[in-house]
Design an enzyme around this catalytic site. Structure first.
Site, PDB file in Angstrom:
ATOM      1  N   GLN A 172      -8.706   2.986  -0.620  1.00 26.34           N
ATOM      2  CA  GLN A 172      -8.420   3.260  -2.034  1.00 26.34           C
ATOM      3  C   GLN A 172      -9.282   4.413  -2.531  1.00 26.34           C
ATOM      4  O   GLN A 172      -8.795   5.300  -3.236  1.00 26.34           O
ATOM      5  CB  GLN A 172      -8.669   2.008  -2.877  1.00 26.34           C
ATOM      6  CG  GLN A 172      -7.680   0.888  -2.559  1.00 26.34           C
ATOM      7  CD  GLN A 172      -7.958  -0.383  -3.317  1.00 26.34           C
ATOM      8  OE1 GLN A 172      -8.988  -0.510  -3.988  1.00 26.34           O
ATOM      9  NE2 GLN A 172      -7.058  -1.341  -3.217  1.00 26.34           N
TER      10      GLN A 172
ATOM     11  N   LYS B 161     -12.824  -8.459  -3.585  1.00 27.56           N
ATOM     12  CA  LYS B 161     -11.359  -8.396  -3.604  1.00 27.56           C
ATOM     13  C   LYS B 161     -10.821  -9.139  -4.829  1.00 27.56           C
ATOM     14  O   LYS B 161     -11.555  -9.384  -5.767  1.00 27.56           O
ATOM     15  CB  LYS B 161     -10.807  -8.959  -2.292  1.00 27.56           C
ATOM     16  CG  LYS B 161     -11.194  -8.131  -1.072  1.00 27.56           C
ATOM     17  CD  LYS B 161     -10.538  -6.759  -1.106  1.00 27.56           C
ATOM     18  CE  LYS B 161     -10.954  -5.901   0.064  1.00 27.56           C
ATOM     19  NZ  LYS B 161     -10.492  -4.519  -0.056  1.00 27.56           N
TER      20      LYS B 161
ATOM     21  N   ARG C  65     -13.502 -13.485  -1.687  1.00 34.56           N
ATOM     22  CA  ARG C  65     -12.737 -14.137  -0.614  1.00 34.56           C
ATOM     23  C   ARG C  65     -13.607 -14.874   0.392  1.00 34.56           C
ATOM     24  O   ARG C  65     -13.104 -15.756   1.090  1.00 34.56           O
ATOM     25  CB  ARG C  65     -11.840 -13.125   0.105  1.00 34.56           C
ATOM     26  CG  ARG C  65     -10.613 -12.796  -0.712  1.00 34.56           C
ATOM     27  CD  ARG C  65      -9.558 -12.051   0.069  1.00 34.56           C
ATOM     28  NE  ARG C  65      -8.437 -11.797  -0.828  1.00 34.56           N
ATOM     29  CZ  ARG C  65      -7.644 -10.740  -0.760  1.00 34.56           C
ATOM     30  NH1 ARG C  65      -7.841  -9.832   0.172  1.00 34.56           N
ATOM     31  NH2 ARG C  65      -6.652 -10.594  -1.618  1.00 34.56           N
TER      32      ARG C  65
ATOM     33  N   SER D 177       0.836  -1.215   0.000  1.00 29.99           N
ATOM     34  CA  SER D 177       0.000   0.000   0.000  1.00 29.99           C
ATOM     35  C   SER D 177       0.865   1.258   0.000  1.00 29.99           C
ATOM     36  O   SER D 177       0.608   2.202  -0.745  1.00 29.99           O
ATOM     37  CB  SER D 177      -0.883   0.035   1.253  1.00 29.99           C
ATOM     38  OG  SER D 177      -1.898  -0.914   1.155  1.00 29.99           O
TER      39      SER D 177
ATOM     40  N   ASP E 172      -7.357  -7.356   4.895  1.00 24.92           N
ATOM     41  CA  ASP E 172      -6.491  -8.229   4.094  1.00 24.92           C
ATOM     42  C   ASP E 172      -6.025  -9.458   4.866  1.00 24.92           C
ATOM     43  O   ASP E 172      -5.436 -10.377   4.286  1.00 24.92           O
ATOM     44  CB  ASP E 172      -5.280  -7.440   3.573  1.00 24.92           C
ATOM     45  CG  ASP E 172      -5.703  -6.388   2.547  1.00 24.92           C
ATOM     46  OD1 ASP E 172      -6.791  -6.529   1.952  1.00 24.92           O
ATOM     47  OD2 ASP E 172      -4.951  -5.412   2.349  1.00 24.92           O
TER      48      ASP E 172
HETATM   49  C1  S3P Z   1      -5.684  -0.914   0.040  1.00 25.13           C
HETATM   50  C2  S3P Z   1      -6.910  -0.809   0.614  1.00 25.13           C
HETATM   51  C3  S3P Z   1      -7.799  -1.964   0.850  1.00 25.13           C
HETATM   52  C4  S3P Z   1      -7.027  -3.271   0.812  1.00 25.13           C
HETATM   53  C5  S3P Z   1      -6.102  -3.361  -0.362  1.00 25.13           C
HETATM   54  C6  S3P Z   1      -5.103  -2.212  -0.341  1.00 25.13           C
HETATM   55  C7  S3P Z   1      -4.907   0.314  -0.174  1.00 25.13           C
HETATM   56  O1  S3P Z   1      -8.780  -2.002  -0.172  1.00 25.13           O
HETATM   57  O2  S3P Z   1      -7.906  -4.361   0.812  1.00 25.13           O
HETATM   58  O3  S3P Z   1      -5.400  -4.575  -0.334  1.00 25.13           O
HETATM   59  O4  S3P Z   1      -3.697   0.236  -0.465  1.00 25.13           O
HETATM   60  O5  S3P Z   1      -5.487   1.399  -0.048  1.00 25.13           O
HETATM   61  P1  S3P Z   1     -10.122  -1.105  -0.086  1.00 25.13           P
HETATM   62  O6  S3P Z   1      -9.746   0.321  -0.113  1.00 25.13           O
HETATM   63  O7  S3P Z   1     -10.924  -1.495  -1.302  1.00 25.13           O
HETATM   64  O8  S3P Z   1     -10.784  -1.538   1.184  1.00 25.13           O
END
Ligand code: S3P
Length: 428
Positions: free
Chosen positions: A165, A342, A346, A20, A315
């Protein structure tokens, strides 16, 4: 790949850089003015996809191992890519980068692999539309996204789903919008973007579950070091706790509290997992973890997980499901319908594969329930191309009676290249 039960796991592990955080540093470096140096960039396929997209946008990126040097003139230095951008399997690449593409004076197209092209994008299309960008798709809300960018205006946006995200996408667009952009969350999600922006000289205001910035602002190049990926560490932490005689050391692990729910749940008193060498790397807390075998942690682990815990451990739920087979009171996860969106569905992948290795489990729309008193017998599982399913069931193999066969171990490289080699080395 067959993962047999193991006697013990011992050694020191070098984790990949946090996925991330790596995406965020690379994207911010690409729109910053001047040079950005990144150490410990994630070698994952997902983060490679981000670099490929940025290079296609004309950004100069030199890499040597996990070190990157990005040279940019800011947004003005980005140029029209020769073809569609390919985000591969990476939802973070697509959703975060769209916030940048939305402000470009030329149209772009961004797509991904079959899995990513099935993932929901209305969640970013809607707020970016309100800011003044037009994003079209040929297939409902699904990628490829045809982005017609241009001048943007700031918005005040309350996230309908807990998603870092989406929050990050809107904040990145807000950097190039006129006026103020505010994002409000109902539950906290990972805050790496909020921590990264000030490192690039951007002023951000944070209050409780609200983050705002005034646009436009020009990020400036900087030097950064990426912490080890806690979500990659999670598989090894659980393995070490459950495999008798184990002792693992993980150095420089990211300990951002919006990510470490697993630690808080497993060992709030730091009895089985010792944290030392705490430090701050560009606003991100890190530390060294020493993890012994201690099935005692299972006694204090909650038998139900819901609500605000879910975004923090989102995650980690596949590996938590494996741990859940050992919990004395069983294990129920709810409020986690997001898991169906995802890299794979999942909830289905976890429940079907638990069934394949001999664990009884009930599936619900928003989670699953594992009744108490079960053992993982072993068997063959299907990853559905999902890296976290592959790694979670590798750990299931280690603590099973007869081992677990994994149909597609290579997909683990999406976040943790070398995961299976690491397990092998720890076994020796
Ligand atoms: C992430 C946010 C999460 C996570 C993903 C990485 C990020 O997703 O599940 O593996 O880097 O901002 P979501 O924002 O869809 O919850």
């Amino acid at each position: 790949m067959f993962v047999p039960p193991v006697g013990r796991l011992r050694g020191e592990v070098e984790l990949p850089g946090d996925k991330s955080i790596s995406h965020r540093y690379a994207i911010l470096g690409a729109i910053a003015q001047g040079e950005t140096r990144i150490r410990g960039y994630s070698p994952s396929q997902d983060c490679e996809s981000t670099l490929a997209c940025l290079r296609a946008l004309g950004v100069e990126i030199e890499s040597s191992g996990t070190a990157l040097l990005i040279r940019s003139r800011g947004m003005a230095g980005l140029s029209r890519p020769p073809g569609p951008l390919d985000a591969g399997n990476s939802g973070t690449t697509m959703r975060l980068l769209s916030g940048v593409l939305a402000a470009l004076p030329f149209p772009t197209v961004i797509g991904g692999d079959a899995s990513l092209n099935r993932r929901p994008m209305a969640r970013i299309i809607e707020p970016l539309g309100r800011m003044g960008a037009r994003i079209e798709t040929a297939n409902g809300e699904f990628p490829p996204l045809h982005v017609k960018g241009g001048p943007l205006r700031g918005i005040d946006y309350t996230l309908p789903v807990a998603s870092a995200q989406v929050k990050s996408c809107v904040l990145l667009a807000g950097l190039n919008a006129s006026g103020r952009t505010t994002v409000r969350e109902r539950m906290p999600s990972r805050d790496h973007t909020e921590r990264a922006l000030p490192q690039f000289g951007v002023s951000v205001e944070r209050r409780d579950l609200e983050v705002s910035l005034q646009g436009p602002q020009q990020p400036q190049g900087t030097s950064l070091r990426v912490p080890g990926d806690f979500s990659a560490a999670a598989f090894l932490i659980v393995a070490s706790l459950l495999v008798p005689g184990s002792k693992l050391h993980l150095d420089g692990v990211g300990l951002n509290p919006t990510r470490t729910g697993l630690l808080q749940l497993l060992d709030p008193g730091e009895r089985a997992i010792r944290v030392s060498h705490r430090a701050d790397w560009n606003g991100e807390p890190v530390g060294r973890l020493t993890i012994g075998c201690d099935p005692g942690v299972l006694e204090g682990f909650p038998s139900q997980l819901a609500g605000r815990w879910i975004p923090n451990v989102i995650d980690e739920i596949p590996i938590l499901a494996v741990l859940g087979t050992r919990l004395p009171g069983g294990f129920r996860v709810s409020d986690a319908a997001e898991l169906r969106k995802k890299e794979s569905d999942r909830i289905a992948a976890v429940t079907q594969n638990l069934d394949r290795v001999g664990v009884r489990v009930e599936e619900y729309e928003d989670g699953f329930c594992i009744p108490p008193g079960q053992t993982i017998r072993g068997g063959s599982i299907r990853t559905c191309g999902d890296h976290r399913i592959a790694m979670a069931f590798a750990v299931a193999g280690l603590i099973s009676r007869s081992g677990v066969r994994i149909d597609d171990p290579d997909c683990s490289a999406v976040s943790f290249p070398g995961f299976f080699e690491t397990l092998e080395a720890l076994r020796a």
